[in-house]
Design a protein around this motif. Structure first.
Motif, PDB file in Angstrom:
ATOM      1  N   ASP A 162       0.809  -1.219   0.000  1.00 31.45           N
ATOM      2  CA  ASP A 162       0.000   0.000   0.000  1.00 31.45           C
ATOM      3  C   ASP A 162       0.843   1.271   0.000  1.00 31.45           C
ATOM      4  OD1 ASP A 162      -2.182  -1.654   0.093  1.00 31.45           O
ATOM      5  OD2 ASP A 162      -2.446  -1.499   2.276  1.00 31.45           O
ATOM      6  N   THR A 163       2.127   1.175   0.287  1.00 32.28           N
ATOM      7  CA  THR A 163       2.989   2.369   0.325  1.00 32.28           C
ATOM      8  C   THR A 163       3.333   2.816  -1.094  1.00 32.28           C
ATOM      9  OG1 THR A 163       3.937   1.606   2.408  1.00 32.28           O
ATOM     10  CG2 THR A 163       5.160   3.302   1.201  1.00 32.28           C
ATOM     11  N   PRO A 164       3.177   4.078  -1.432  1.00 28.34           N
ATOM     12  CA  PRO A 164       3.573   4.556  -2.778  1.00 28.34           C
ATOM     13  C   PRO A 164       5.068   4.353  -3.030  1.00 28.34           C
ATOM     14  CG  PRO A 164       2.171   6.155  -1.660  1.00 28.34           C
ATOM     15  CD  PRO A 164       2.558   5.146  -0.638  1.00 28.34           C
ATOM     16  N   LYS A 165       5.427   4.242  -4.296  1.00 25.29           N
ATOM     17  CA  LYS A 165       6.824   3.959  -4.650  1.00 25.29           C
ATOM     18  C   LYS A 165       7.752   5.106  -4.262  1.00 25.29           C
ATOM     19  CE  LYS A 165       5.756   0.837  -8.477  1.00 25.29           C
ATOM     20  NZ  LYS A 165       5.951   0.555  -9.929  1.00 25.29           N
ATOM     21  N   ASP A 166       7.275   6.346  -4.297  1.00 21.19           N
ATOM     22  CA  ASP A 166       8.145   7.462  -3.959  1.00 21.19           C
ATOM     23  C   ASP A 166       8.425   7.561  -2.464  1.00 21.19           C
ATOM     24  OD1 ASP A 166       5.545   7.989  -3.396  1.00 21.19           O
ATOM     25  OD2 ASP A 166       5.607  10.115  -3.985  1.00 21.19           O
ATOM     26  N   ARG A 167       7.691   6.790  -1.635  1.00 19.44           N
ATOM     27  CA  ARG A 167       7.914   6.816  -0.197  1.00 19.44           C
ATOM     28  C   ARG A 167       8.585   5.546   0.315  1.00 19.44           C
ATOM     29  NH1 ARG A 167       2.284   9.371   2.281  1.00 19.44           N
ATOM     30  NH2 ARG A 167       2.311  11.332   1.078  1.00 19.44           N
ATOM     31  N   ARG A 168       8.852   4.602  -0.543  1.00 18.07           N
ATOM     32  CA  ARG A 168       9.460   3.355  -0.084  1.00 18.07           C
ATOM     33  C   ARG A 168      10.921   3.548   0.329  1.00 18.07           C
ATOM     34  NH1 ARG A 168       7.089  -1.264  -4.301  1.00 18.07           N
ATOM     35  NH2 ARG A 168       4.885  -0.998  -3.682  1.00 18.07           N
ATOM     36  N   GLY A 169      11.642   4.460  -0.344  1.00 20.16           N
ATOM     37  CA  GLY A 169      13.039   4.722   0.028  1.00 20.16           C
ATOM     38  C   GLY A 169      13.171   5.283   1.432  1.00 20.16           C
ATOM     39  N   PRO A 170      12.445   6.332   1.789  1.00 16.68           N
ATOM     40  CA  PRO A 170      12.498   6.825   3.185  1.00 16.68           C
ATOM     41  C   PRO A 170      12.046   5.792   4.203  1.00 16.68           C
ATOM     42  CG  PRO A 170      11.579   8.496   1.750  1.00 16.68           C
ATOM     43  CD  PRO A 170      11.712   7.264   0.914  1.00 16.68           C
ATOM     44  N   LEU A 171      11.066   4.946   3.816  1.00 13.90           N
ATOM     45  CA  LEU A 171      10.608   3.922   4.754  1.00 13.90           C
ATOM     46  C   LEU A 171      11.708   2.895   5.017  1.00 13.90           C
ATOM     47  CD1 LEU A 171       8.326   2.702   6.418  1.00 13.90           C
ATOM     48  CD2 LEU A 171       7.560   1.485   4.373  1.00 13.90           C
ATOM     49  N   LEU A 172      12.449   2.488   3.963  1.00 17.27           N
ATOM     50  CA  LEU A 172      13.563   1.556   4.154  1.00 17.27           C
ATOM     51  C   LEU A 172      14.663   2.183   5.005  1.00 17.27           C
ATOM     52  CD1 LEU A 172      13.887  -0.088   0.609  1.00 17.27           C
ATOM     53  CD2 LEU A 172      13.114  -1.174   2.725  1.00 17.27           C
TER      54      LEU A 172
END
Length: 526
Positions: A58-68
């Motif tokens: 459900d997380t957008p692709k542009d926010r996956r980097g900060p989440l990692l």
């Protein structure tokens, strides 16, 4: 030649196999108990992993980097903190155990103490009926276990039994009506008075099903019912008794209710009806309901033996031939009805001999509604005149072929004065109000499957059409619209169903609300 005995492994293999299965089942249960914490934690880890995958998806692709980056930072901080990995493992294990717990509430193994005492009392009360001294292993014995006799049971909100399945021994005489009646009477008293119970006897399975029935709706107003030609709604019954429903209106609400339909006409096996009841039980209400339905496409002749004006609202209406309350008018009207039946029979017979369809004037239904006709029998005997019931023989015997239907309503105290023709040709029967099982069986020809009540609302009773089943019945609320003690909504519903009035002289329809001119009421001087 002597037979050789079977090998020991073959003769004892079944017992050894059964013991092996029992040992394997016991070992599996023990392993499940020992490994239950591990199973719970593993189930929780799977749920946490599934939640993490859904969150990642459900997380957008542009926010996956900060989440990692955030997750990696948390892992680094935990690794550098003293005892961090151990604390993290404990937290994850606790979360997995919480997520993997059994979320279904634990079901109780049996009823609570009060309900168990009620079932035990029922069991003890049935012991004298379902036990025998010669039984080596009795199912019913004083101080025995009620769990074996009652495999299924339900309770309502008040704690009383609403459904009960009873097992009984095969030697019980369930084919005798008296034996059944004794058990039904006992269960009615012990399970809770003031309710109707449906008893279902399964002779093949030696089981008795007891079901507490909900009261039938007594507030259904009179209205236009969706029926086919020749069908009359006598009332309403339980959903499990009939396979058809009719749409009804409760003010603004719409609902489907199962009806008791009475079919009349050429192919009807129950062309005439007899209704009996106590005073105030609703027999006049039933006749008014039938009259309002019959006036849609037929003519009605009413005989009122009560003399209380219950049918004054129908006087002078379209389709109402007469509303007779006196002996002379009753004799004249019934004599005309017998003559009309004979005329229709002759006309139909001539048409059939000529190969033509029946004439149109023989197809319009004619209804003879008689309320307490035995009152005129006594008056005729005192006056030395003919019994009005004798004039009903022709309509009763031959009315079905020419669309003539007879409905008789009488009270129990005057039922013996009914003529033999009325008793023999009224195959549709209705009993309203409180009645004993003996009265119900005498009128309906068969006992009902439910327990009758001593206090019932008006219009409540039983109905049986021919040799069919006995149905519970609630007649629609059809009061006298001129009775101020009745509900205003029900009286207005009856007024809306009444046909318009017609002047007998010229047959023109006159609105009921037309004011009478004042000038016409004053005679001019000559």
């Amino acid at each position: 030649m002597a037979r050789r005995p079977l090998p020991r492994i073959l003769s004892t293999g079944g017992a050894q196999l059964a013991r092996s299965r029992e040992l394997a089942r016991t070992a599996a249960d023990s392993a499940t108990d020992v490994l239950h914490p591990l199973i719970t934690v593993s189930r929780g880890l799977r749920r946490l992993a599934s939640a993490g995958r859904r969150r990642w998806a459900d997380t957008p692709k542009d926010r996956r980097g900060p989440l990692l980056f955030l997750v990696a930072s948390l892992i680094l901080v935990v690794a550098l903190v003293p005892y961090g990995p151990l604390l993290a493992a404990l937290v994850v294990t606790a979360a997995a155990a919480w997520q993997g717990r059994d979320r279904n509430p634990a079901r109780s193994e049996g009823p609570d103490e009060s309900r168990a005492q009620r079932l035990s009392a029922l069991y003890e009360a049935l012991v004298p009926y379902f036990s025998a001294a010669e039984d080596p292993a009795p199912l019913y014995a004083h101080g025995g276990e009620w769990e074996k006799a009652f495999p299924s049971y339900d309770f309502d909100d008040s704690g009383r039994v609403s459904h009960l399945l009873i097992r009984y021994p095969a030697y019980f005489t369930d084919g005798e009506a008296e034996a059944r009646a004794r058990v039904e009477h006992l269960l009615t008293a012990k399970a809770g008075r003031g309710r109707e119970y449906l008893f279902g006897w399964d002779e093949e399975g030696n089981q008795l099903t007891v079901t507490a029935l909900s009261p039938l709706p007594a507030d259904v107003p009179a209205q236009r019912f969706v029926t086919a030609p020749g069908e009359t709604v006598l009332g309403f019954t339980d959903p499990s008794e009939v396979q058809r429903t009719v749409p009804l209106a409760y003010g603004e609400e719409k609902r489907d209710v199962p009806p008791v339909l009475w079919r009349t006409g050429l192919r009807s096996t129950e062309p005439h009806l007899l209704a009996l009841g106590q005073p105030g039980s609703g027999t006049s209400t039933l006749l008014r309901s039938i009259a309002l339905q019959a006036l849609q496409n037929g003519d009605v002749l009413i005989v009122d033996g009560g003399g209380t004006g219950e049918y004054a609202c129908l006087t002078g209406r379209d389709g109402v031939l007469a509303v007779e309350c006196g002996l002379a008018g009753v004799l004249a009207s019934l004599e005309w009805a017998a003559t009309e039946t004979e005329r229709r029979l002759i006309a139909v017979n001539r048409a059939r001999q000529a190969g033509h369809p029946p004439p149109d004037d023989t197809k319009r239904p004619l209804w003879l509604l008689l309320d307490r006709p035995t009152a005129f029998t006594h008056l005729a005997d005192a006056d030395g005149r003919k019994d009005p019931q004798a004039l009903l023989q022709v309509p009763l015997r031959h009315g079905r072929a020419v669309h003539v239907t007879v409905v008789v309503a009488e009270q129990f105290d005057s039922a013996e004065a009914l003529s033999d023709a009325v008793r023999q040709h009224t195959r549709a029967r209705v009993v309203l109000g409180p009645a004993t099982p003996e009265q119900l069986k005498a009128v309906l020809g068969a006992p009902p499957h439910t327990t009758p009540l001593s206090v019932v609302p008006p219009g409540r009773g039983y109905a049986r059409l021919g040799t069919g089943a006995v149905h519970r019945l609630q007649v629609p609320a059809t009061p006298d619209p001129y009775d101020d003690s009745a509900s205003k909504a029900h009286r207005e519903a009856v007024l809306d169903l009444l046909p318009p009035k017609t002047t007998p002289a010229d047959g023109e329809t006159v609105p009921e609300d037309t004011p009478v001119p004042t000038e016409a009421a004053v005679a001019e001087p000559s």
